[in-house]
Write a protein that holds these residues in place. Structure first.
Motif, mmCIF file in Angstrom:
data_model
loop_
_atom_site.group_PDB
_atom_site.id
_atom_site.type_symbol
_atom_site.label_atom_id
_atom_site.label_comp_id
_atom_site.label_asym_id
_atom_site.label_seq_id
_atom_site.Cartn_x
_atom_site.Cartn_y
_atom_site.Cartn_z
ATOM 1 N N ILE A 233 -2.114 1.729 6.580
ATOM 2 C CA ILE A 233 -2.330 2.798 5.597
ATOM 3 C C ILE A 233 -1.391 3.968 5.865
ATOM 4 N N ALA A 234 -1.240 4.338 7.148
ATOM 5 C CA ALA A 234 -0.335 5.444 7.502
ATOM 6 C C ALA A 234 1.107 5.115 7.113
ATOM 7 N N LEU A 235 1.527 3.867 7.332
ATOM 8 C CA LEU A 235 2.886 3.458 6.963
ATOM 9 C C LEU A 235 3.099 3.577 5.462
ATOM 10 N N LEU A 236 2.149 3.054 4.668
ATOM 11 C CA LEU A 236 2.303 3.084 3.211
ATOM 12 C C LEU A 236 2.331 4.519 2.690
ATOM 13 N N LYS A 237 1.503 5.379 3.258
ATOM 14 C CA LYS A 237 1.538 6.788 2.851
ATOM 15 C C LYS A 237 2.907 7.411 3.163
ATOM 16 N N ASP A 238 3.444 7.053 4.317
ATOM 17 C CA ASP A 238 4.747 7.573 4.729
ATOM 18 C C ASP A 238 5.829 7.168 3.726
ATOM 19 N N ILE A 239 5.800 5.897 3.299
ATOM 20 C CA ILE A 239 6.783 5.417 2.327
ATOM 21 C C ILE A 239 6.563 6.068 0.963
ATOM 22 N N LEU A 240 5.302 6.125 0.547
ATOM 23 C CA LEU A 240 4.997 6.654 -0.782
ATOM 24 C C LEU A 240 5.288 8.148 -0.904
ATOM 25 N N GLU A 241 5.200 8.875 0.187
ATOM 26 C CA GLU A 241 5.552 10.297 0.143
ATOM 27 C C GLU A 241 6.974 10.486 -0.365
ATOM 28 N N VAL A 242 7.865 9.605 0.056
ATOM 29 C CA VAL A 242 9.262 9.689 -0.394
ATOM 30 C C VAL A 242 9.374 9.196 -1.836
ATOM 31 N N LEU A 243 8.691 8.102 -2.152
ATOM 32 C CA LEU A 243 8.785 7.535 -3.498
ATOM 33 C C LEU A 243 8.177 8.446 -4.568
ATOM 34 N N VAL A 244 7.182 9.230 -4.208
ATOM 35 C CA VAL A 244 6.632 10.191 -5.169
ATOM 36 C C VAL A 244 7.744 11.116 -5.654
ATOM 37 N N PHE A 245 8.532 11.604 -4.735
ATOM 38 C CA PHE A 245 9.655 12.476 -5.089
ATOM 39 C C PHE A 245 10.688 11.724 -5.922
ATOM 40 N N GLN A 370 -0.910 -3.638 -15.057
ATOM 41 C CA GLN A 370 -2.165 -3.441 -14.346
ATOM 42 C C GLN A 370 -1.972 -2.832 -12.963
ATOM 43 N N ARG A 371 -0.737 -2.680 -12.524
ATOM 44 C CA ARG A 371 -0.471 -2.038 -11.239
ATOM 45 C C ARG A 371 -0.598 -0.522 -11.359
ATOM 46 N N TYR A 372 -0.558 0.165 -10.218
ATOM 47 C CA TYR A 372 -0.432 1.616 -10.243
ATOM 48 C C TYR A 372 0.902 1.933 -10.919
ATOM 49 N N PRO A 373 0.914 2.810 -11.915
ATOM 50 C CA PRO A 373 2.138 3.020 -12.695
ATOM 51 C C PRO A 373 3.281 3.670 -11.929
ATOM 52 N N SER A 374 2.973 4.433 -10.880
ATOM 53 C CA SER A 374 4.043 5.070 -10.104
ATOM 54 C C SER A 374 3.517 5.388 -8.713
ATOM 55 N N ALA A 375 4.385 5.962 -7.883
ATOM 56 C CA ALA A 375 4.007 6.274 -6.507
ATOM 57 C C ALA A 375 2.889 7.300 -6.440
ATOM 58 N N THR A 376 2.821 8.203 -7.391
ATOM 59 C CA THR A 376 1.780 9.240 -7.378
ATOM 60 C C THR A 376 0.389 8.621 -7.426
ATOM 61 N N GLU A 377 0.162 7.677 -8.342
ATOM 62 C CA GLU A 377 -1.146 7.043 -8.473
ATOM 63 C C GLU A 377 -1.479 6.175 -7.255
ATOM 64 N N ALA A 378 -0.476 5.492 -6.721
ATOM 65 C CA ALA A 378 -0.708 4.670 -5.530
ATOM 66 C C ALA A 378 -1.077 5.542 -4.337
ATOM 67 N N MET A 379 -0.408 6.675 -4.204
ATOM 68 C CA MET A 379 -0.721 7.597 -3.124
ATOM 69 C C MET A 379 -2.143 8.140 -3.256
ATOM 70 N N LEU A 380 -2.550 8.501 -4.465
ATOM 71 C CA LEU A 380 -3.909 9.001 -4.685
ATOM 72 C C LEU A 380 -4.956 7.963 -4.290
ATOM 73 N N ALA A 381 -4.674 6.694 -4.582
ATOM 74 C CA ALA A 381 -5.608 5.623 -4.221
ATOM 75 C C ALA A 381 -5.753 5.517 -2.706
ATOM 76 N N LEU A 382 -4.658 5.639 -1.971
ATOM 77 C CA LEU A 382 -4.722 5.579 -0.507
ATOM 78 C C LEU A 382 -5.416 6.810 0.062
ATOM 79 N N GLN A 383 -5.151 7.960 -0.513
ATOM 80 C CA GLN A 383 -5.811 9.182 -0.050
ATOM 81 C C GLN A 383 -7.312 9.116 -0.272
ATOM 82 N N GLN A 384 -7.735 8.484 -1.354
ATOM 83 C CA GLN A 384 -9.155 8.360 -1.643
ATOM 84 C C GLN A 384 -9.850 7.489 -0.617
#
Length: 389
Positions: A233-245, A370-384
């Protein structure tokens, strides 16, 4: 001075004998021997091979990526040899061992006055823009050559990456301009290599990037060694932080995979590299959102819509999800099977909570709507997940 100096003449010394001599010197200074992979890199560089060719020609290097060989093994090898030769007073305190002067430095362990071997690539040692000294040829593709260089205009001569485009066509000029615009905008993020310069010289287009010292994520994902869920989970958040931008800049990376993710040595943060396949979302796209280029170099991380030339923001999310499953299962993506709907079957090979499994499943669904449409939504799911726990 190396103990083999009296035994061999520098005029008749083979590459293999020179490596033995260097190995003896390293042992005298550190009590450690050069590893077989390090010896292979030394021999390949002396013979004028790129790291891609070293990987192809030396069996011991075939299980490693070009990025790992050049960015990690080679980079640290030259640092260690530099330290040894300085301690032995063979090179001056301000000198640095790099691929282009390696043979000369090795010969200086025998006696002064030895002429260095002529670099196989004429651009090696060349000074571009009166600033960037080309030191090593890292990799060659159909479209470009990438080199390691030193910036002689700055203190301590920091390393940088120089990409030279092979083609000089109008199409290449267009791609050059596109990548430059994207990289300049994206380089504002701390974990994306900064674009340092762009220029044309002697009929070639050049891009100069910030060099990121670190280890490719590829080396951490070891087959048969699954990670714990919190670590994944920590790894995916790390990657998604960059992809959100990246996604907020209307850019799809299209080539997210473990070779393009560097664990930065200074702070262990993940850095996303290689934006050569980016695609800006603009009005030139047709109504179906298709793009001309599929992009991507690692097929295991490419979703079906990208494979047919229609990448979306969620295509990057698919790649991130595959990385997460790879870490969680300790399996290579190609080892996983799919069900009748084309979705991956992986949970029986992992120790995972139902909540995290649902997030990963949604990231890698075959049907992209049906996937998370972008990094923002995927990040929110992990944060939840963290909030709920």
């Amino acid at each position: 001075m190396c103990s083999c100096t009296s035994k061999l003449s520098h005029e008749t010394m083979t590459v293999e004998e020179a490596i033995i001599c260097l190995d003896d010197l390293v042992y005298e200074q550190t009590q450690k021997r050069l590893k077989p992979l390090q010896k292979a890199i030394i021999q390949g560089v002396i013979e004028g091979l790129t790291y891609k060719e070293i990987k192809e020609n030396y069996p011991i290097a075939r299980n490693y990526t070009v990025g790992y060989l050049g960015r990690y093994v080679g980079y640290n090898l030259w640092k260690d040899i530099t330290k040894v030769l300085k301690q032995a007073e063979i090179i001056e305190p301000e000198e640095r061992v790099v691929g282009a002067n390696l043979w000369d430095c090795m010969m200086r362990t025998l006696q002064q006055g030895t002429q260095p071997r002529k670099p196989a690539d004429p651009i090696l040692e060349k000074l571009l823009r009166m600033r960037y000294r080309i030191r090593e040829h890292l990799v060659s593709t159909d479209y470009s050559d990438t080199y390691l260089a030193e910036d002689e205009n700055l203190p301590d001569r920091p390393l940088c990456l120089v990409k030279r485009l092979k083609s000089q066509s109008d199409r290449t000029s267009h791609l050059f301009d596109r990548e430059t615009r994207v990289l300049y905008r994206l380089g504002q993020h701390d974990r994306i290599p900064e674009l340092l310069a762009r220029f044309e010289e002697d009929g070639y287009f050049y891009l100069v990037y910030q060099f990121v010292e670190g280890q490719p994520l590829y080396q951490e994902l070891i087959e048969g060694q699954p990670w714990e869920e919190p670590q994944v989970i920590a790894l995916l958040k790390d990657i998604l932080e960059v992809l959100v931008f990246v996604h907020k800049q209307d850019v799809i990376h299209r080539d997210v995979h473990p070779q393009n993710l560097i664990r930065r040595a200074s702070d262990s943060k993940i850095v996303l590299i290689d934006f050569g396949a980016v695609k800006e979302i603009n009005a030139s796209q047709n109504s179906s959102g298709q793009t001309r280029s599929r992009g991507g170099t690692q097929q295991d991380y490419i979703p079906p819509e990208q494979a047919i030339g229609s990448p979306k923001f969620c295509s990057d999310i698919y790649a991130v999800g595959i990385i997460g499953i790879q870490a969680l299962t300790g399996m290579r993506p190609k080892q996983l099977r799919v069900d009748n709907l084309g979705n991956l079957i992986w949970q029986k090979n992992a120790t995972v909570t139902p909540e995290f499994a649902r997030v990963l499943d949604q990231m890698v669904l075959y049907a992209f709507p049906q996937r998370y449409p972008s990094a923002t939504e995927a990040m929110l799911a992990l944060q939840q997940l963290t909030v709920d726990s």
